[in-house]
Scaffold this motif. Structure first.
Motif, PDB file in Angstrom:
ATOM      1  N   LEU A  58      56.781  74.358 -22.055  1.00 40.71           N
ATOM      2  CA  LEU A  58      55.641  75.088 -21.492  1.00 40.71           C
ATOM      3  C   LEU A  58      55.031  74.281 -20.349  1.00 40.71           C
ATOM      4  CD1 LEU A  58      53.600  77.459 -21.721  1.00 40.71           C
ATOM      5  CD2 LEU A  58      52.290  76.031 -23.286  1.00 40.71           C
ATOM      6  N   THR A  59      54.902  74.908 -19.164  1.00 44.17           N
ATOM      7  CA  THR A  59      54.374  74.193 -17.996  1.00 44.17           C
ATOM      8  C   THR A  59      53.079  74.795 -17.447  1.00 44.17           C
ATOM      9  OG1 THR A  59      55.821  75.536 -16.579  1.00 44.17           O
ATOM     10  CG2 THR A  59      56.636  73.367 -17.241  1.00 44.17           C
ATOM     11  N   TYR A  60      52.920  76.121 -17.543  1.00 49.06           N
ATOM     12  CA  TYR A  60      51.708  76.795 -17.044  1.00 49.06           C
ATOM     13  C   TYR A  60      51.281  77.854 -18.058  1.00 49.06           C
ATOM     14  CZ  TYR A  60      52.889  74.819 -12.460  1.00 49.06           C
ATOM     15  OH  TYR A  60      53.183  73.964 -11.423  1.00 49.06           O
ATOM     16  N   ALA A  61      49.987  78.194 -18.023  1.00 50.82           N
ATOM     17  CA  ALA A  61      49.469  79.222 -18.928  1.00 50.82           C
ATOM     18  C   ALA A  61      48.373  80.032 -18.241  1.00 50.82           C
ATOM     19  CB  ALA A  61      48.923  78.580 -20.195  1.00 50.82           C
ATOM     20  N   MET A  62      48.269  81.294 -18.635  1.00 53.08           N
ATOM     21  CA  MET A  62      47.235  82.175 -18.095  1.00 53.08           C
ATOM     22  C   MET A  62      46.671  83.006 -19.247  1.00 53.08           C
ATOM     23  SD  MET A  62      47.514  84.695 -14.760  1.00 53.08           S
ATOM     24  CE  MET A  62      48.524  85.955 -15.538  1.00 53.08           C
ATOM     25  N   ARG A  63      45.428  83.424 -19.100  1.00 47.85           N
ATOM     26  CA  ARG A  63      44.803  84.229 -20.147  1.00 47.85           C
ATOM     27  C   ARG A  63      45.554  85.552 -20.324  1.00 47.85           C
ATOM     28  NH1 ARG A  63      39.861  82.224 -21.737  1.00 47.85           N
ATOM     29  NH2 ARG A  63      38.898  80.735 -20.302  1.00 47.85           N
ATOM     30  N   GLY A  64      45.490  86.080 -21.549  1.00 47.21           N
ATOM     31  CA  GLY A  64      46.132  87.341 -21.837  1.00 47.21           C
ATOM     32  C   GLY A  64      45.254  88.523 -21.462  1.00 47.21           C
ATOM     33  N   HIS A  65      45.595  89.688 -22.001  1.00 50.76           N
ATOM     34  CA  HIS A  65      44.865  90.918 -21.708  1.00 50.76           C
ATOM     35  C   HIS A  65      44.479  91.594 -23.017  1.00 50.76           C
ATOM     36  CE1 HIS A  65      45.812  90.755 -17.395  1.00 50.76           C
ATOM     37  NE2 HIS A  65      46.998  90.299 -17.782  1.00 50.76           N
TER      38      HIS A  65
ATOM     39  N   ASN B 265      40.537  86.253 -24.334  1.00 55.43           N
ATOM     40  CA  ASN B 265      39.924  84.925 -24.444  1.00 55.43           C
ATOM     41  C   ASN B 265      40.919  83.834 -24.833  1.00 55.43           C
ATOM     42  OD1 ASN B 265      37.304  85.865 -23.813  1.00 55.43           O
ATOM     43  ND2 ASN B 265      37.075  86.631 -25.912  1.00 55.43           N
ATOM     44  N   LEU B 266      42.194  84.183 -24.892  1.00 54.19           N
ATOM     45  CA  LEU B 266      43.214  83.208 -25.249  1.00 54.19           C
ATOM     46  C   LEU B 266      44.225  83.055 -24.129  1.00 54.19           C
ATOM     47  CD1 LEU B 266      44.048  84.326 -28.916  1.00 54.19           C
ATOM     48  CD2 LEU B 266      42.636  82.368 -28.250  1.00 54.19           C
ATOM     49  N   PHE B 267      44.771  81.850 -23.981  1.00 47.67           N
ATOM     50  CA  PHE B 267      45.876  81.624 -23.050  1.00 47.67           C
ATOM     51  C   PHE B 267      47.173  81.999 -23.774  1.00 47.67           C
ATOM     52  CE2 PHE B 267      42.605  79.023 -21.161  1.00 47.67           C
ATOM     53  CZ  PHE B 267      42.795  79.232 -19.796  1.00 47.67           C
ATOM     54  N   THR B 268      47.721  83.156 -23.402  1.00 48.05           N
ATOM     55  CA  THR B 268      48.899  83.665 -24.103  1.00 48.05           C
ATOM     56  C   THR B 268      50.052  84.037 -23.170  1.00 48.05           C
ATOM     57  OG1 THR B 268      48.043  85.937 -24.030  1.00 48.05           O
ATOM     58  CG2 THR B 268      47.485  84.619 -25.974  1.00 48.05           C
ATOM     59  N   ASP B 269      49.838  83.955 -21.842  1.00 48.98           N
ATOM     60  CA  ASP B 269      50.898  84.263 -20.879  1.00 48.98           C
ATOM     61  C   ASP B 269      51.452  82.948 -20.342  1.00 48.98           C
ATOM     62  OD1 ASP B 269      49.903  86.716 -21.436  1.00 48.98           O
ATOM     63  OD2 ASP B 269      49.725  87.385 -19.362  1.00 48.98           O
ATOM     64  N   TYR B 270      52.695  82.636 -20.674  1.00 52.83           N
ATOM     65  CA  TYR B 270      53.218  81.295 -20.441  1.00 52.83           C
ATOM     66  C   TYR B 270      54.344  81.266 -19.407  1.00 52.83           C
ATOM     67  CZ  TYR B 270      51.010  80.820 -25.060  1.00 52.83           C
ATOM     68  OH  TYR B 270      50.130  80.864 -26.109  1.00 52.83           O
ATOM     69  N   THR B 271      54.416  80.138 -18.710  1.00 53.49           N
ATOM     70  CA  THR B 271      55.528  79.852 -17.807  1.00 53.49           C
ATOM     71  C   THR B 271      56.277  78.644 -18.356  1.00 53.49           C
ATOM     72  OG1 THR B 271      54.318  80.698 -15.894  1.00 53.49           O
ATOM     73  CG2 THR B 271      56.177  79.253 -15.444  1.00 53.49           C
ATOM     74  N   PHE B 272      57.610  78.710 -18.297  1.00 54.72           N
ATOM     75  CA  PHE B 272      58.436  77.665 -18.911  1.00 54.72           C
ATOM     76  C   PHE B 272      59.343  76.996 -17.882  1.00 54.72           C
ATOM     77  CE2 PHE B 272      57.382  80.719 -22.177  1.00 54.72           C
ATOM     78  CZ  PHE B 272      56.967  79.916 -23.220  1.00 54.72           C
ATOM     79  N   GLY B 273      59.648  75.725 -18.159  1.00 58.55           N
ATOM     80  CA  GLY B 273      60.502  74.955 -17.263  1.00 58.55           C
ATOM     81  C   GLY B 273      61.633  74.261 -17.996  1.00 58.55           C
ATOM     82  N   LEU B 274      62.648  73.852 -17.201  1.00 54.11           N
ATOM     83  CA  LEU B 274      63.795  73.099 -17.728  1.00 54.11           C
ATOM     84  C   LEU B 274      63.971  71.835 -16.881  1.00 54.11           C
ATOM     85  CD1 LEU B 274      66.302  76.043 -18.213  1.00 54.11           C
ATOM     86  CD2 LEU B 274      65.177  74.753 -20.041  1.00 54.11           C
ATOM     87  N   TRP B 275      64.588  70.846 -17.458  1.00 55.75           N
ATOM     88  CA  TRP B 275      64.756  69.564 -16.769  1.00 55.75           C
ATOM     89  C   TRP B 275      65.831  69.643 -15.687  1.00 55.75           C
ATOM     90  CZ3 TRP B 275      60.985  66.356 -17.292  1.00 55.75           C
ATOM     91  CH2 TRP B 275      60.298  66.241 -18.493  1.00 55.75           C
ATOM     92  N   GLN B 276      65.559  68.908 -14.598  1.00 58.04           N
ATOM     93  CA  GLN B 276      66.537  68.776 -13.524  1.00 58.04           C
ATOM     94  C   GLN B 276      66.297  67.434 -12.829  1.00 58.04           C
ATOM     95  OE1 GLN B 276      66.048  71.179  -9.931  1.00 58.04           O
ATOM     96  NE2 GLN B 276      68.241  71.669  -9.971  1.00 58.04           N
ATOM     97  N   LEU B 277      67.374  66.800 -12.365  1.00 58.75           N
ATOM     98  CA  LEU B 277      67.228  65.556 -11.615  1.00 58.75           C
ATOM     99  C   LEU B 277      66.857  65.895 -10.175  1.00 58.75           C
ATOM    100  CD1 LEU B 277      70.266  63.403 -12.836  1.00 58.75           C
ATOM    101  CD2 LEU B 277      67.854  63.140 -13.450  1.00 58.75           C
ATOM    102  N   ASN B 278      65.779  65.252  -9.660  1.00 60.25           N
ATOM    103  CA  ASN B 278      65.394  65.485  -8.261  1.00 60.25           C
ATOM    104  C   ASN B 278      66.171  64.547  -7.337  1.00 60.25           C
ATOM    105  OD1 ASN B 278      64.149  62.960  -8.438  1.00 60.25           O
ATOM    106  ND2 ASN B 278      62.119  63.825  -8.781  1.00 60.25           N
ATOM    107  N   GLU B 279      65.858  64.598  -6.055  1.00 60.64           N
ATOM    108  CA  GLU B 279      66.591  63.796  -5.072  1.00 60.64           C
ATOM    109  C   GLU B 279      66.451  62.304  -5.317  1.00 60.64           C
ATOM    110  OE1 GLU B 279      65.223  65.037  -1.269  1.00 60.64           O
ATOM    111  OE2 GLU B 279      66.221  66.997  -1.358  1.00 60.64           O
ATOM    112  N   ALA B 280      65.355  61.915  -5.969  1.00 60.45           N
ATOM    113  CA  ALA B 280      65.142  60.492  -6.262  1.00 60.45           C
ATOM    114  C   ALA B 280      65.826  60.063  -7.558  1.00 60.45           C
ATOM    115  CB  ALA B 280      63.643  60.192  -6.342  1.00 60.45           C
ATOM    116  N   GLY B 281      66.499  61.038  -8.206  1.00 57.57           N
ATOM    117  CA  GLY B 281      67.195  60.704  -9.439  1.00 57.57           C
ATOM    118  C   GLY B 281      66.312  60.725 -10.661  1.00 57.57           C
TER     119      GLY B 281
END
Length: 532
Positions: A410-417, A422-438
């Protein structure tokens, strides 16, 4: 307008089908003819074009309420619904408006071409004359986001109670290319508009997901199977020298698929075929992601036609030689369909392959090949079944393959509808990746807002509030501490996403409290799931 607003209030206040049908029937029994027609149009997603954008509406409301725009925006994010926020914040004690629903909707049609100043005067004037719930409904009509959980089936049931017209006939009458300017309630429900009849599709028959063990369906020889393709369900209607292509969402899409429209010169008149619009690239069925490049385009260029050609994969035939044949057994309709497709011999009309198994084990083995064949699983159809209306259990089943899954952070969250405002229930998800700096970094790839219990949502909300890193309006970035298993139906490469990947219908399967974020899946793991 007040009567319509009271109807919406009643519908919004209950989840019970009987109460919703009763409220609709009571309204249809008492409303004026033109208001009834517009109500059917609204609940059938035939609303007039949006005359004012939501940015302007927020500005108008803040001005009337004598508050700064930022304060309205913060209030809106807490409430979670723009129409409700405006209905609450605009001061009003006049309640002097006595216009009918049809009068107001006609005014909204005429409002679209007017100047911004004229729009502002009209909208603010209406807000100041309407009571709270009428103002809420009026704003919903302005924004076009009118969702109240009323299916076409519930509306036709209520209309049937009031008019004594059978539900199946009403379902057929309400489909097709009609609008409030060219018909009346009487003509729509009781009459026969010849032009509308020519283009009118049949109500779609929809399958339920198979939840039992497939062996419980009985003898396998009673069932036919075909692959469930991931495209746009539609019907081809060929009558009186014209052809019409309808989507299941009741959108007329003939001009968007000229390859299919060309069948007007090949199909016999009095033909209606049910099937799927599919991308067909280099001689094989493509992914839904390919089809998205054509969805929503106003103009289909020669370049896009060449890049993403489409076919119509025929499933069933509903009208043959001008006769409604839906009551015939599926196996009889199938024979007519096979003969018709063969005789038509057009590259854009292809027959969906039918499979007849001698054992359920054979069916299970074929289903396991679905992803390899770019399908979602199998459709099982009883050979003796008629073509019914709407979603029915017993004769048609969709037997989908298990979804693809991956563990993500879980990387970001937004309130639901609604009740989750009144709850943060809309989520954004991420996966690992190596950047240019390794170094490892999280790259976002999907959003999801369903799959957890109310208790779990409350627990995650508490963690989000304690681990917030930054705020971007209603969105919060959070410290990466939570891992979830996500499921999705399809996956493809995409230039429109930062991750380079798009997933179809993502949702949360479970909260992985047993996993550490450092050990989670990578973007390369996700890309490895993309069909070759």
């Amino acid at each position: 307008m007040k009567s319509f607003a009271k109807l919406i209030e009643k519908l919004d206040a209950t989840n019970k089908t009987k109460q919703k049908v009763a409220a609709l029937a009571d309204y249809f029994a008492q409303a004026e003819e033109q208001d009834k027609l517009w109500t059917i149009a609204i609940l059938s997603h035939r609303r007039p074009p949006r005359p004012v954008n939501t940015t302007l509406l927020r500005t108008y409301a803040a001005e009337l309420a004598l508050i700064p725009l930022w304060l309205f925006e913060e209030s809106y994010h807490i409430v979670g619904d723009l129409a409700e926020s405006i209905a609450l914040v605009v001061p009003n004690d006049q309640h002097t408006c006595h216009k009918s629903l049809s009068e107001i909707l006609q005014e909204l049609v005429l409002l679209k071409p007017k100047t911004e100043y004229e729009k502002k005067l009209y909208v603010q004037h209406m807000w100041m004359q309407l009571d709270y719930y009428s103002r809420f409904v009026f704003t919903k009509l302005l924004t076009g986001s009118f969702r109240i959980g009323i299916s076409q089936k519930l509306m036709t049931k209520a209309l049937s109670l009031v008019t004594s017209v059978p539900e199946d006939e009403l379902a057929y009458r309400l489909m097709g290319n009609w609008n409030t300017e060219e018909t009346t309630f009487e003509e729509l429900i009781f009459g026969r508009n010849e032009q509308a009849y020519v283009s009118k599709p049949y109500p779609f028959y929809l399958a339920y997901a198979l939840e039992c063990d497939v062996h419980e369906l009985g003898e396998v020889t009673q069932w036919a199977a075909e692959h469930k393709w991931d495209g746009i369900r539609g019907q081809i209607i060929c009558r009186k020298g014209e052809i019409f292509v309808w989507s299941r969402g009741e959108e007329l899409v003939t001009d968007k698929y000229p390859e299919i429209a060309d069948l007007v010169n090949f199909l016999p008149l009095g033909t209606v075929i049910d099937g799927e619009i599919l991308p067909y690239i280099d001689g094989q069925i493509g992914l839904f992601n390919d089809l998205q490049t054509r969805i929503g385009r106003k103009n289909v260029s020669k370049a896009i036609l060449a890049k993403v050609p489409v076919i119509f994969k025929a499933y069933d035939i509903l009208e043959y030689q001008g006769k409604d044949i839906r009551e015939l057994p599926y196996q009889d309709r199938r024979l007519l369909l096979e003969e018709l497709v063969s005789r038509t011999n057009h590259p854009s009309l292809q027959l969906s392959d039918q499979m007849n198994f001698t054992s359920w084990d054979e069916a299970i083995a074929e289903r396991e090949l679905s992803r390899e064949k770019r399908s979602e699983g199998l459709m099982l159809k009883k050979k003796s079944a008629p073509y019914q209306v709407g979603r029915k259990k017993g004769d048609w089943w969709k037997w989908k393959i298990e979804p693809l899954t991956i563990d993500a952070v879980l990387t970001y969250a937004m309130r639901g509808h609604g009740r989750r405002t009144n709850l943060f229930t809309d989520y954004t998800f991420g996966l690992w990746q190596l950047n240019e700096a390794g170094k490892k970094e999280l790259v976002t790839f999907a959003k999801a807002y369903s799959g957890l219990t109310d208790k779990e949502f409350a627990q995650v909300d508490n963690i989000i509030k304690r681990t917030t890193l930054e705020r971007f309006g209603p969105v919060r970035s959070v410290e990466p501490t939570l891992v979830f298993e996500l499921a999705f139906e399809g996956i493809a490469f995409s230039n429109r996403h930062k991750s380079g990947v798009s997933v179809r219908f993502p949702r949360i399967l479970r909260w992985r409290k047993d996993k550490k974020i450092e050990d989670e899946n990578t973007l390369d793991d996700l890309k490895a799931l993309i069909p070759k």
